[in-house]
Every structure is written in structure tokens, then in C-alpha cells.
Design a protein around this motif. Sequence first.
Motif, PDB file in Angstrom:
ATOM      1  N   LYS A 172      -4.670 -13.164  -4.246  1.00 22.65           N
ATOM      2  CA  LYS A 172      -3.312 -13.235  -4.897  1.00 22.65           C
ATOM      3  C   LYS A 172      -2.386 -12.773  -4.049  1.00 22.65           C
ATOM      4  CE  LYS A 172      -4.727 -13.287  -9.812  1.00 22.65           C
ATOM      5  NZ  LYS A 172      -4.486 -12.756 -11.176  1.00 22.65           N
ATOM      6  N   HIS A 173      -2.701 -12.223  -2.842  1.00 23.59           N
ATOM      7  CA  HIS A 173      -1.817 -11.686  -1.988  1.00 23.59           C
ATOM      8  C   HIS A 173      -0.794 -10.549  -2.417  1.00 23.59           C
ATOM      9  CE1 HIS A 173      -2.782 -14.928   0.738  1.00 23.59           C
ATOM     10  NE2 HIS A 173      -2.620 -15.635  -0.132  1.00 23.59           N
ATOM     11  N   THR A 174      -1.645  -9.582  -3.234  1.00 15.75           N
ATOM     12  CA  THR A 174      -1.007  -8.441  -4.147  1.00 15.75           C
ATOM     13  C   THR A 174      -1.421  -7.216  -3.809  1.00 15.75           C
ATOM     14  OG1 THR A 174      -0.735 -10.117  -6.041  1.00 15.75           O
ATOM     15  CG2 THR A 174      -0.648  -7.755  -6.582  1.00 15.75           C
ATOM     16  N   LEU A 175      -0.529  -6.381  -3.649  1.00 13.81           N
ATOM     17  CA  LEU A 175      -1.032  -4.986  -3.193  1.00 13.81           C
ATOM     18  C   LEU A 175      -0.437  -4.164  -4.283  1.00 13.81           C
ATOM     19  CD1 LEU A 175      -1.920  -3.053  -1.206  1.00 13.81           C
ATOM     20  CD2 LEU A 175       0.422  -2.795   0.121  1.00 13.81           C
ATOM     21  N   VAL A 176      -1.224  -3.269  -4.661  1.00 11.57           N
ATOM     22  CA  VAL A 176      -1.028  -2.177  -5.575  1.00 11.57           C
ATOM     23  C   VAL A 176      -1.122  -0.836  -5.026  1.00 11.57           C
ATOM     24  CG1 VAL A 176      -0.927  -1.090  -7.872  1.00 11.57           C
ATOM     25  CG2 VAL A 176      -1.327  -3.799  -7.600  1.00 11.57           C
ATOM     26  N   VAL A 177      -0.097  -0.105  -4.925  1.00 16.65           N
ATOM     27  CA  VAL A 177      -0.129   1.578  -4.305  1.00 16.65           C
ATOM     28  C   VAL A 177      -0.148   2.355  -5.375  1.00 16.65           C
ATOM     29  CG1 VAL A 177       0.547   3.043  -2.604  1.00 16.65           C
ATOM     30  CG2 VAL A 177       0.461   0.634  -2.065  1.00 16.65           C
ATOM     31  N   SER A 178      -0.962   3.274  -6.001  1.00 18.13           N
ATOM     32  CA  SER A 178      -0.878   4.239  -6.945  1.00 18.13           C
ATOM     33  C   SER A 178      -0.229   5.559  -6.262  1.00 18.13           C
ATOM     34  CB  SER A 178      -1.832   4.467  -7.826  1.00 18.13           C
ATOM     35  OG  SER A 178      -2.479   3.210  -8.320  1.00 18.13           O
ATOM     36  N   LEU A 179       0.850   5.886  -6.856  1.00 22.31           N
ATOM     37  CA  LEU A 179       1.380   7.258  -6.396  1.00 22.31           C
ATOM     38  C   LEU A 179       1.468   8.550  -7.359  1.00 22.31           C
ATOM     39  CD1 LEU A 179       4.379   5.276  -4.649  1.00 22.31           C
ATOM     40  CD2 LEU A 179       2.409   6.306  -3.528  1.00 22.31           C
ATOM     41  N   SER A 180       1.876   8.183  -8.516  1.00 18.20           N
ATOM     42  CA  SER A 180       2.121   9.383  -9.334  1.00 18.20           C
ATOM     43  C   SER A 180       2.908  10.446  -8.763  1.00 18.20           C
ATOM     44  CB  SER A 180       0.798   9.979  -9.878  1.00 18.20           C
ATOM     45  OG  SER A 180       0.017   8.867 -10.463  1.00 18.20           O
ATOM     46  N   SER A 181       4.150  10.033  -8.035  1.00 15.00           N
ATOM     47  CA  SER A 181       4.802  11.043  -7.474  1.00 15.00           C
ATOM     48  C   SER A 181       6.167  11.420  -8.356  1.00 15.00           C
ATOM     49  CB  SER A 181       5.420  10.278  -6.260  1.00 15.00           C
ATOM     50  OG  SER A 181       6.430  11.208  -5.576  1.00 15.00           O
TER      51      SER A 181
END
Length: 981
Positions: free
Chosen positions: A959-968
Motif C-alpha cells: 500500500k506504500h504506507t508508512l506509520v510511525v508511532s511516536l507518543s511524543s
Amino acid sequence: MGIPRTWGGVLGGLSAFCAIAQAQTSTPSPTSSASAQFTVPAEANFAPAVIPNIKDPQAVDAQTVCPGYTASNVQQTSSGFTASLALAGNSCNVYGTDIDALSLTVEYQREDRLHVSIVPTHIGAENATHYIIPPGYLAEAEVEESNVVSGLEFSWTNDPSFGFEVTRKSTKDVLFSTKGTKLVFENQFVEFKSSLPENYNLYGLGESIHGFKLGNNYTKTFYAADAGATVDINVYGAHPFYLETRYFTEGADGKLTLVTSDETSPNSNYTSLSHGVFSRNAHGQDILMQEDSITYRALGGSIDLYFFPGPSQPEVTKSYLTTVGLPAMQQYWTFGFHQCRWGYKSWAELEDVVNNYTHFEIPMETIWTDIDWMLRYRDFENDPEGFDDESSKGFIQRLHDSGRHYVPIIDSAIYIPNPEDLEDAYPVFERGNEAGAFLTNPDGSIYVGAVWPGYTVFPDWLAEGTEQWWIDEMVRYHQTTGYDGAWIDMSEISSFCVGSCGSNNLTLQPVHVPFALPGEPGNPVLIYPEGFNKTNATEAAFASSARASWSSAYPTTSATSSASYVRTTPTPGVRDVNYPPYAINNVKGPLAVAAISPNATHADGTLEYDMHNLWGHGILKATYNALSAISPDARPFILGRSTFAGSGSYAAHWGGDNWSNWPSMIFSIPQALSMSLLGIPMFGADTCGFADNTDMELCNRWMQLSAFFPFYRNHNIIGAISQEAYRWSSVIDASKTAMAIRYQLLPYMYTLFYHAHTKAETVMRALAWEFPHDPSLANADRQFMLGPSIMVIPVLEQGATSVNGVFPGLIEGEEVWYDWYNNTAIPVPSQANTTIPAPLGHIPVYARGGSVLPLQQAALTTRDARNSPWDILVALAKDGSATGKLYLDDGVSVTPDATLHAEFKVENRKLETIIEHGGWVEENSLRNVTIWGVEKTKSPIKFNGKVVSAKNVHFNGDKHTLVVSLSSASAWTGKGWSLEW
């Protein structure tokens, strides 16, 4: 809320004017067997008919009989020049008395604005208002002092009579030309005409229920009317501004050739140039759009033209709105979902509705009341039966505690009590009368029409004490019932009788309006949408049976048309304001039908004839000041029905009394785009329809469509079926699906409104504005953009499970569009018009490549959504870039103490933010960054230069999708942050 279509047998065919102060001598007619209340007879709104000039075979064409003018005595000024205009021959007096001598003023006011004014040379104090808008009533345009380098050029000729042209300097393109036509300037008729190119693209000239592109066989009439949202008639407001867009092909030599054919080639390179024209004339008028020209015909006023060179739509819009007034900034909560209906009977019922929305977990921000809350339909008095003062306090406190709000309707007419009945006292009227706040008849007696309460009087916004009286009444009522905004209705201004029909009848008060209210005998059963039986067979059979039963019990008669019409002949020096010699194409016929009579008189002697289209603007200004007095630091929230150019500086607007049918839903899109162009971005329609019954499928589709309009409210008529979103299971699901997207996008929408308020940018946008090099989009009004980044392609046809849509620039490879639901770029179609699957409950929504969208989490209220974690959505353009903006403040204050501005920029697989803190501390954490269109990533991924743990990185190569979880929690506290992938 005005006169629904189902009452058309009573009011729809009226076309008359009676004498002022006519006594009604009909026998009192009871409204029910239990009541002997006097009913205003239907004849009170009848009078001799007129035939509109444009439909009159006997009408004289002023161009053929009038001499025009000759210009002389040209005098240069610091900003342009002045000249004298003299009648070039014998007077024609075709629809009034010719004005022999006129004064022309040409001002290059700014680089982006040319002003052309033509007024009578001798304007005395006694007749100034015949020609000019009273100073201070509308915003006055700021003017640069001198030495303006304009993008426009004005030229004129006396051959064969005075005419002028406005030309774009850069291209020598003639934008407006009266040359070869006659200027006609009489005391009741002003006409001028400009040529237009073949197949011109003209937009604006609101308010109309019409396609977005106006076409070249259409007459737009400006006369504010309580007429219901019906196609191609004059309705509630008057906005005499238009945008014209012209498309050109560019040759190898750089020369531009105007495209005049509707047929365009997909392989050609097009450019577009737009300009705007604003006619600052508030009188009743027809504007005729014909094959190769536009003709203005006004019943008075001056020629007061402003030209804006653009050359793009955003530049034209900015020039226009800085002239008439920038849109008001709305409070954050106003972008939530609103629920209303005519027919809620008590505070307890309102609370049940609120609780039901909570029970079904459907977001609901604000509950509204229509006229049901009033004691006998009188402003500022709660009905003790159901809406008692004491109960209001607890209800509103619980509403506020839950993060919700309350807005009541406030009508424009004021009840006048029975002078012989002490129990009929109405202090609101008494205080207003003492302040001299009401319109009068020509003889100085108070003007008495009829609206919902019975016989009523009408505020005079030109009287010195009126605004303060209105402020005081709103403040006093707020102390009883703590409302959060104001809904101003009936402000055209509407009256259910002709002339001062109550003057000799006040001892009959309270009286009943001259038609049956819903639920009363004689009022018809409401109908369902066309095609209703296809998806609602059981309910449709019941409705058909009920209507057949009603028809046999209450047979209807159709109004007969009259073969004879009133035609008046001009009398030198005299104005016939009730029956002007030129009859505009007013939906109600004569000007006094269903409205205040034109000879109603203001405190300074101005007649309503000269102010009719401005009345609604006056009450919006007064209401704005009243809400400012109640909460000085908070932005007033006002929903108004009748508007004029600049009213967006004070109020939002809704589409009025529409119908529960598919065409009304379709027309809500061009109406919204038009109002966006005209400076009222906070616009929405009565979702699911106002008059008649909606059904499950229509309400399903409409709740989803309106979720992407700035103002989002469900509202319908008393007597119709209930249509709250929780009434059908499929509508619950459809509403929650669309609302989840809306509430995520609230920060984006709020930022759009900040830019509208500060930079005159549009919020809802036509595809033609966002993609100005594609002539095929010039008439596109079945899909739209929300800002620059979101495109909505709604289903607008009953029974459809797919919809045709256009993805601008996709075939040419200039754009990328991402499906909101599956997060992937849509494939390039084989043709521009693409079929999109859209089963019931699904509204196609797309994000434009190159966008960065700050999102928060969906919740039941905007308060809870605003206190949720942040997600950043990046939709990459074809070259991997993207940009976006975010504005934050407290969501309430007129002048916020603290603000935050963030800019997002993506280049070379790096997202960078620049944050400017204006004291705002954002405490909600940054949860995720999602990027659509990622072809590959590099390892490791870094946030602010530090490696992000692999467990917090999720890349879907398919799907050419990037998810970066940060919780900043600290992402918003510094000067900015970055993410590299």
C-alpha cells in the motif's frame, strides 16, 4: 424558517398590493373547534398582479428610446479623474424621470481595485437615499492615497453616446464594456449593459438555487424574499458580485487566444484569467445574462462599480472581500454537528434528543429550537408550557457540562399587543416603541404587518435607538436563558400580509396567520421524496394511503392566473414605490406581497423601497453587537437568513427552507460554492431536507454529504417524520462514518477558517478554482474541494451504488489522489469521468497528493476531540513533496491571548515543521505520523535526529504506507520537529 412548499395553495400564488392601513373586515374564523381566534384573511396578502418586464410583450426596450449621455468637463484627480455627464437628447422617461446631469468619478483605488461611480450631480439631503447606501451601514473600502499602479485601465467615448471600457493592462483583454449601448439613469430605473464573450463562465450573483455556472440565458433578480429554496427565483439574499473566468490557449509566440467553445482538447495547454465585478447597489434589480452580454436594471440607486483584475480566483476573492469585509472567525464548537427541528416541545424533549445521540454514540454538538420555545411566537419570552425559565437553567447547565451548546431561533418581527387587553402586555414591544425603534407608515403611524405571533411591527435599523434596544433585549433574555448563539430568521423582511394590515385591527390581537399551520385542519399531509418506494416500500405504501385519504377530505384548488396586469406610467418627479413602472421578476409579484411594503418609512425618511435588500444585514450587525455585549471576549455565532455583500463579516448562513428531495441535496453544493465565493464560508443546508418527509436513503446520503460542509445541521418541519440521525440504523452507521472523518479534520477546517478570516481564502472550493488550467471543470458542481487538500464526490441520485467523478490532473500525471479509506493512491483512469463504487453508507473522499494534514481523534463533542492526541497525515505528491499548515488558539476569543502557527514541509523523505509560538501551549501529544505514497524507506527512521524503535515503525510496501508511532508529548513545545524515513 419560512413558508414551506406545502402551504403554496395559500401563499404560493400571491401577487398583489393593497392600500396601506387597510382594515380587515372579514368575519373572524376559528382555527379549530376549540378556538375563536381571529384569522387574518388570506385576501390580506392579495392585490392586483404585475407582469415582470422581462416577460411583458408590451415592455419598452430603453436602449431603443433613450438618448444616453455625453461626457465633458474632465478633471484629473490624484487617483483618477471626474467628468460631467449630460443627457444627450430629449428625455425618454421610460420607467421613471430622467436625471439630466450626472457626475462620473473614476478612482484607481488600489493596484487590485478600480472604482467607477455615477451619481446625480445634485443630490439633496431629502433624496440622497434614492441613490446611495447610508454611510456606515455597510463596510467602506479602504483606499490608498495616490500614485496607484493599477492592473486595470479605464477608457471612455462619446461615440455615439457615453460608454466606457475596463481593460486588463497586461493582456489588453476588455473585461467590461458599455460602448455602443445607452446609459439610462432615471429616478426609478437605472440601466447599463456590458458585452461578454461567447460561452462565458460567470459565477456568483447570489443568492440563487441554480447551477454553479450561471449560464447565458438567465435573469438574476435581487429582491430579498421569503420564498423557500426554489430553483431560479429570487430568495433570501442579495450579493451583486460576479467572478468571470476566461480560458486561453497560448501560441508559440506567447500570444493568448480566447477559448469560446465548450469543446476543449485534452492535449492543449490552457491558461485562465479571472476578474471580478461588484455593483454596490442595494435596490431591487434584474441582472440579465444573455448570449453575449450582461444587463443591469435597477429600481434606483447609483452606478457604483468595483473592478478586480485578479488574475486568479483567489486574488479576485481577496480583492472583493477586503472591499466588503472579511469573513467572521467562528468559534471552534460551531464546526461540530448541530441538531434542530420545528416541533421540539420542551426542554425535556431536547434533552432526550441529546441523550439519544450520546446513546447511539453519534457526535452532536449543539441543540437548536425553532419557534416552539416562544410564548405565542413572541421573541425573548419562553413558553411556560415546556420551556419555562427555571427549567432552562438546569438544562443548559447540563448541556454545557457535557461540552455542548444551545441556540434558539429569534424572529425579525415583534408582536404588538392589543391596546384594550391589559393581559396582552408585551414589554419587549413597549420598550422598543419608547425607543422609537420601529418602522412607520408615511403618515408617521406605526407600520403593522403580520408574522407568526399575529400582527407585528418591524425594527428600523436606521433609527438612532433601535440597535441599543435590540442589544438590551438580547442581554435581558440571556440572563434568563443562557443561549450560546443566535439564529436570525424571517429577515428579508417577511410579512404575511400586504401593507400595514394590522393598523386598524389591533383590538383583535392575538390573531392567527392567514394559513393553516402544520397539524391544523386544511394543512396537507407532507410528501416523501421521489423514488421513496424503491427503498422504503412498506413506509411508502402507508404514506400513499394517508395522502389519498387526506386528498378526499381536503380537496385542493389551484390559483388562477390573471390576464390583466397593473402597468404604471411614470409621473415626472414622482416615485411610485409600491408599483414602480419597471416590474422586476420578483417571485412574489408586486414588491409588497409577503414583505414589508416599499413605502414603509425609516426614521430619517428613507423608504423601505431603498433599503429592502439591506434589512437583513442590519439585524445581523445589531445581533453581532448584542452577542458582543453578552460575552465581550467571545466571537459571536450568528446564523442569518437574509444577507447582503459583507454580511459574512457578522454571520453564518444556511440554505433556507429546502425540500426533502434529491434535487435540493444536489443544489446545496453549487449554493455552498457560491456563498463561499461571496464571503460567507460558514454555510450549510438543512440536512435531510426541511419541508416534507425525508426517507432513509436520502437522509443517509445527505448526512454524509453535509459532513463536509462547514456548517453541519439537521433540521426539518413540524408535522414531518422525525429525521434525527439515530432514526434509522443505516443512517447511524453512515453518519458515524462521515463524522469520524469530519472530526479528525477539525484542526484542518479551523485553520482554513483562520485563513479565510485573515487572508480572504475560500474554504469550500470549486474544482475550477483549484485547477484553473482545465476548462472542462468550469461547470463542475457535483463534487468539491474542502480547502486545497480534500476532495468529496458524493452520491446524489436515488438508488445509485456508484458515482461518476473527476480526478483533476491525474490522467496528465500532474496529481496524485489517495482514497481516504484504503490509504492508497487511486490508479490512473482511462478517461476523466471515472465510475467509483459507492454503496449506501459510503461517501468517496480523497486526499490530494502534496498535502500534510494535522488530525485529531473523533469524539462526541468538539471539546473532547480537541483534547485528544494528534496524528499527522502526509499524502505525498508525485515528486515526494508535501506541505501543510496548522493554526491553534483557544477557539473562542475575539483576540486570543495565545496562538500557535505550524508549517509542515516534506522534501527528500524528510518532514520538517516550523512552529511559531504565540504563547499557546499545546498539551496533547503527537501520537502517529502516517505517510501515504512511500516507495521505500531507509533505516533507521529518525525523529528529531534520534532513531525510532523498529517496533514503532510499520511499513506496508503493497500500500506504500508508512506509520510511525511516536507518543511524543513534547513535539509541540519547541521551535519544530522533524521525521526522516
